[in-house]
Scaffold this active site. Structure first.
Site, PDB file in Angstrom:
ATOM      1  N   HIS A  99       0.812  -1.229   0.000  1.00 37.85           N
ATOM      2  CA  HIS A  99       0.000   0.000   0.000  1.00 37.85           C
ATOM      3  C   HIS A  99       0.840   1.272   0.000  1.00 37.85           C
ATOM      4  CE1 HIS A  99       0.375  -0.165   4.526  1.00 37.85           C
ATOM      5  NE2 HIS A  99       0.398   1.148   4.365  1.00 37.85           N
ATOM      6  N   ASP A 129       0.159  -7.690   1.487  1.00 37.54           N
ATOM      7  CA  ASP A 129       0.586  -6.293   1.581  1.00 37.54           C
ATOM      8  C   ASP A 129       2.110  -6.161   1.570  1.00 37.54           C
ATOM      9  OD1 ASP A 129       0.183  -3.567   1.642  1.00 37.54           O
ATOM     10  OD2 ASP A 129       0.075  -3.456   3.818  1.00 37.54           O
ATOM     11  N   SER A 202       4.672   2.593   7.859  1.00 39.33           N
ATOM     12  CA  SER A 202       4.292   1.441   7.046  1.00 39.33           C
ATOM     13  C   SER A 202       5.447   0.982   6.165  1.00 39.33           C
ATOM     14  CB  SER A 202       3.094   1.786   6.154  1.00 39.33           C
ATOM     15  OG  SER A 202       1.936   1.933   6.915  1.00 39.33           O
TER      16      SER A 202
END
Length: 459
Positions: A99, A129, A202
């Site tokens: 992402h 992911d 992230s």
């Protein structure tokens, strides 16, 4: 005083770990072309994650983050996003989250010495992911890779990343839980921690005290947009398997069983004759799938796969997804109250899910006042469209147990009290003979999706 000193002495010192590991942690920014009208009037920075922060901090952040320039000609602008990543090989392979780089036209990797390299996207895997990037270089600093399966709940872990764009921020905490399942994330047994993670972290690494990367920081649970004490990391065992497949094939293949499962709660365990709530209850077996070919049936409770216990139903997708298609496995199941072993071959997870047709208009009506429903038999065409050999569809829900457990007109009942329902007459007979004050299971198809529900009849 002496006890306080002992407690202080027992706390870990992260300084050496950070010094050694930081050079291999990178900041990742992306640029994506977008229509000018999508950003019209956005003269100032608008970051939803900053809502609710003190004005002074917000002004500082806005003043220090570069504004997005307008592209020449004024027809398009570039969107930027910030995330983190880490280098896993000296020749420039970098791991991050999917992402972080999704839909990017350009990916820039900034090293700890502030040098910038343009990255090539090797491959992505939205299901886990994970994304694998490649930058040109040699003798680049790399992280040490650890074994996420060796992690223990309660041990210290540390994250390095770029929350809100602040490069190489370090936060620490402990492992809160392992093997967590999150909604829509069936194939990743997440590591849960209380390490402070915020937007920008992230894709960054999660280290153990040995300085080894054991996970990729991926998600947080939040109601405010900021950290609330619940962080989730992708285990390195999963991430490296994905990275190896992306490097070799450019895509990821996963094992697939071809079943719809559900959790076994206390009432279901009682109705299926289990000693305790455990395992994965098979609510649906997909036609021509690996499970169907291997003899798995609706109502089977899967207790183990290749000797690995299934405690929660979510354990099964984790184990199956990690297997290569074509692998032979042994399942230990409970069927009709007796244990049974099945041998079958794992298939390949399809790209897209398959939906079953909805139940159509019913035929001749019958009723069963004991449950408070009127049911009708499925036509041959309806049975074929739903891949059923029997079953009845609810035409009306009256006052009674059926209404209390949430049954609706259009629901298809295929099993009642562990017995297959092949006609309205069978349904009425089984319903009439249901025991009192004991958990009874019913298998229901609603909009093509099957599940078992339980209820008790008081009289």
């Amino acid at each position: 005083m002496g006890q306080a000193l002992v407690a202080q002495a027992s706390l870990p010192d992260f300084t050496e770990l950070v010094e050694q590991a930081s050079p291999a942690v990178v900041n990742i920014s992306t640029r994506q072309k977008m229509p000018d009208r999508a950003v019209a009037g956005s003269g100032s920075l608008n970051v939803p994650d900053l809502e609710g922060l003190p004005p002074m901090f917000r002004e500082f952040f806005e003043r220090n983050v570069p504004q997005v320039p307008r592209a020449p000609g004024g027809g398009r602008r570039e969107a930027q996003s910030l995330g983190s990543g880490f280098i896993i090989s000296a020749d420039g392979y970098v791991l991050t989250n999917n992402h972080v780089i999704a839909d990017a036209d350009e990916i820039i990797v900034r090293l700890s010495d502030r040098s910038e390299l343009e990255a090539k996207l090797i491959g992505t895997d939205p299901r886990s992911d994970v994304a694998l990037l490649k930058v040109e270089g040699s003798d680049l600093p790399i992280v040490n890779l650890g074994k996420s399966e060796d992690l223990k709940v309660g041990e210290w872990v540390l994250a390095i990343g770029s929350p809100f764009g602040f490069d190489h921020s370090v936060t620490a905490g402990i492992v809160s839980a392992k093997g967590r399942s999150l909604p829509n994330e069936s194939y990743v047994p997440f590591i849960q921690t209380d390490v402070a993670i915020n937007p920008g972290n992230s894709g960054g690494p999660l280290f153990n005290l040995a300085g080894e990367v054991v996970g990729i920081n991926s998600q947080i649970f939040t109601r405010s947009g900021g950290f609330m004490g619940l962080s989730f990391a992708i285990p390195m065992s999963v991430a490296m398997d994905v990275a190896d497949q992306l490097k070799a094939e450019g895509k990821v293949s996963r094992g697939w069983l071809g079943v719809v499962i559900q959790e076994v709660n206390k009432d279901l365990a009682e109705s299926f004759g289990l000693e305790k709530p455990a395992g994965a209850l098979v609510a649906q077996v997909l036609e021509d799938g690996p499970a169907a070919k291997g003899g798995l049936q609706v109502g089977d409770v899967i207790l183990s796969l290749n000797g690995k216990s299934i405690i929660m139903s979510a354990d099964l997708p984790h184990l199956v997804g990690a297997l290569k298609p074509g692998t032979s496995v042994e399942l230990n199941v409970v069927r009709d109250g007796a244990r049974k072993k099945l041998q079958l071959k794992i298939g390949a997870l399809p790209e897209d899910g398959e939906a079953l047709a909805n139940a159509a208009t019913p035929g001749v009506e019958r009723s069963s006042n004991r449950l408070g429903v009127k049911v009708v038999e499925l036509s041959a065409e309806q049975q074929k469209s739903l891949d059923l050999k029997g079953g009845v569809v609810i035409s009306e829900v009256q006052d009674g147990p059926a209404a209390l457990i949430g049954l609706r007109p259009g629901d298809v009942i295929t099993h009642l009290n562990n017995q297959a329902i092949n006609s309205a007459k069978t349904f009425a007979e089984v319903a009439q003979a249901l025991p009192k004050n004991r958990s009874v299971s019913m298998r229901v198809l609603r909009q093509g999706r099957a599940s078992f529900i339980t209820f008790k009849l008081a009289d």
